[in-house]
Design a protein around this motif. Sequence first.
Motif, PDB file in Angstrom:
ATOM      1  N   UNK A   1       0.675  -1.215  -0.156  1.00  0.00           N
ATOM      2  CA  UNK A   1       0.238   0.059   0.361  1.00  0.00           C
ATOM      3  C   UNK A   1       0.697   0.809   0.411  1.00  0.00           C
ATOM      4  N   UNK A   2       1.664   0.958   0.538  1.00  0.00           N
ATOM      5  CA  UNK A   2       2.770   2.395   0.359  1.00  0.00           C
ATOM      6  C   UNK A   2       3.353   2.275  -0.223  1.00  0.00           C
ATOM      7  N   UNK A   3       3.919   1.744  -1.328  1.00  0.00           N
ATOM      8  CA  UNK A   3       4.551   1.480  -2.331  1.00  0.00           C
ATOM      9  C   UNK A   3       3.280   1.888  -3.370  1.00  0.00           C
ATOM     10  N   UNK A   4       2.665   1.232  -3.239  1.00  0.00           N
ATOM     11  CA  UNK A   4       1.668   1.754  -4.653  1.00  0.00           C
ATOM     12  C   UNK A   4       1.380   3.936  -4.550  1.00  0.00           C
ATOM     13  N   UNK A   5       1.368   4.079  -2.771  1.00  0.00           N
ATOM     14  CA  UNK A   5       1.321   5.794  -2.524  1.00  0.00           C
ATOM     15  C   UNK A   5       2.216   6.198  -3.425  1.00  0.00           C
ATOM     16  N   UNK A   6       3.375   5.543  -2.960  1.00  0.00           N
ATOM     17  CA  UNK A   6       4.637   6.392  -3.928  1.00  0.00           C
ATOM     18  C   UNK A   6       4.072   7.320  -5.405  1.00  0.00           C
TER      19      UNK A   6
END
Length: 115
Positions: free
Chosen positions: A52-57
């Motif tokens: 999820x964090x990588x997608x937000x990046x």
Amino acid sequence: MKHAALVSLMLLSALGSSVVRAQSLVGEPEFIRVQRQAIAQDRQRILTTYEQAAQACWQKFAVNRCLADARQVRRTALEPLRQQDLVLNAQDRLWRTEQRDLRLQGKQMENGNLP
């Protein structure tokens, strides 16, 4: 931080070895199986959070820095789980060795060769 992890590792090891001895004639000790399941759930939760964090990046301007930070958070979160895996592996080896020794003693007793 490392000192606290080491102390908790030692406590887990001491607790686990006594439980291993108590369950020596049963299949894989229940506490090892339960702890492995808990670790797997925690690991999955961490990896989902990372995804999820990588997608937000990808929505940010500094994508590479954001991804590097997300990977660092993932590594930091996974390290205690890795340490727990190492403790469980050691306990599992101890249990398997104890099982092997018990089988050998049983075979010796069947053959009339008492240790």
